[in-house]
Design an enzyme around this catalytic site. Sequence first.
Site, PDB file in Angstrom:
ATOM      1  N   TYR A   1       0.840  -1.207   0.000  1.00  0.00           N
ATOM      2  CA  TYR A   1       0.000   0.000   0.000  1.00  0.00           C
ATOM      3  C   TYR A   1       0.870   1.251   0.000  1.00  0.00           C
ATOM      4  CZ  TYR A   1      -3.801  -3.093   1.694  1.00  0.00           C
ATOM      5  OH  TYR A   1      -4.719  -4.089   1.852  1.00  0.00           O
TER       6      TYR A   1
ATOM      7  N   GLU B   1     -21.975   2.602  19.822  1.00  0.00           N
ATOM      8  CA  GLU B   1     -22.829   2.693  18.620  1.00  0.00           C
ATOM      9  C   GLU B   1     -23.552   4.025  18.495  1.00  0.00           C
ATOM     10  OE1 GLU B   1     -25.092  -0.876  19.393  1.00  0.00           O
ATOM     11  OE2 GLU B   1     -24.091  -1.941  17.760  1.00  0.00           O
TER      12      GLU B   1
END
Length: 399
Positions: free
Chosen positions: A299, A372
């Site tokens: 990468y 969340e």
Amino acid sequence: MDLIADAKRIEPEIIRTRRTLHQHPELAYHEVETSKLVADRLEFLGIKVRRNVGGTGVLGVLKGAKAGRVVALRADMDGLPVQETSDVRFRSKVDGVMHACGHDTHIAMLLGAARLLSERRENLYGTVKFLFQPAEEHGGRGGAMPMIEDGVMKDPKVDFVFCLHIEATRKSGEFGVREGAIAAAPDTFKVRILGKGGHGSAPHETVDPIYVAAHVILALQGVSARMIDPVRPFVITVGAVHSGTKENIIPDVATLDGTIRTLDEATRKLAKRRVEEVAKGVCRTFGASAEVEFEKDAYPVTVNDPKTTEKVVAVLKRIPETRVRRVDAMLGGEDFSRFLQKAPGTFYFLGSRNPEKGCIYPNHSSKFKVDEDVLKFGAASLAMLAFEFGNPRGSSREH
Ligand SMILES: [Zn+2]
Ligand SMILES: [Zn+2]
């Protein structure tokens, strides 16, 4: 028409999707059920879908009613080979596989953004491309490269590209942004030290590759300490050593597996050269030889376009109940870098650390747990960026 209010309205759906994905994680290049869920959901929203893009990837294309630019939003979809030990009710049902990097949250947030945008098609400028990519954790070709080869950044050509990563060590509801290099080039290498085996009692008749390997490991740290400009971030780690079978046998070969991390191409090139020279030089000193190999297709450095990112910061600042912080670069790798080589854009973080809820474990931990409550803000931020950057006149405040 308030996008934040709508993001809050669809919050239960975002969380539900995330939990479904969390229970059914799939490893890199095997995101079959995951991409089916994604593609079906996008189609349900009336978004044009291409399946099996670059393998298990999915491309969604949403055309706004008004002419404008092309904005791509990316989520990665792969889980990790980790046995989950978190205390959530919706723990992974797949033995030895877990969404321990939060890519389940990325998918859920981007699907949330897709819904917010598809409901606003009449006011939307330009085209939004949704890139759901496989295999971010894989390294090498990863998932971005096969998708790019499959044409996702062309026809129509992408003008801006964005993605967000959940970060378990950052405070819940805090965005982390940085102009320029934000993630490293992770270059994997292998050194094969070729000696000459023999009896453990007669080392003088051998070339002991284990002894040489010990010297190579120590000498390689000198690349970091004495050969790279100390103001340029650089790290070298040898993470695996393999050799030998029994205490009284000197083996023929020893291998070292390692990784180097850099934040700019010049340092990267220099470091790779030095690693090879040092390894070969040390081996020669002791009569051994070395084969040094760097993984092809590692990468690249993840570089955020400064001008684009400045504007991203301004957009993120409009989201109430969240904060925006400038952050340091990290030496982890990200193949979102490959999309950033094709179009300007920004890779940014969203914090989800919340000690009160027990969300204190880092990404990749078997106890990794996300607050969340931040997911709706992540979804809203992606939708807002598509709105903002799609508008050819710059600032659309219509959402
Ligand atoms: Zn990860
Ligand atoms: Zn990740």
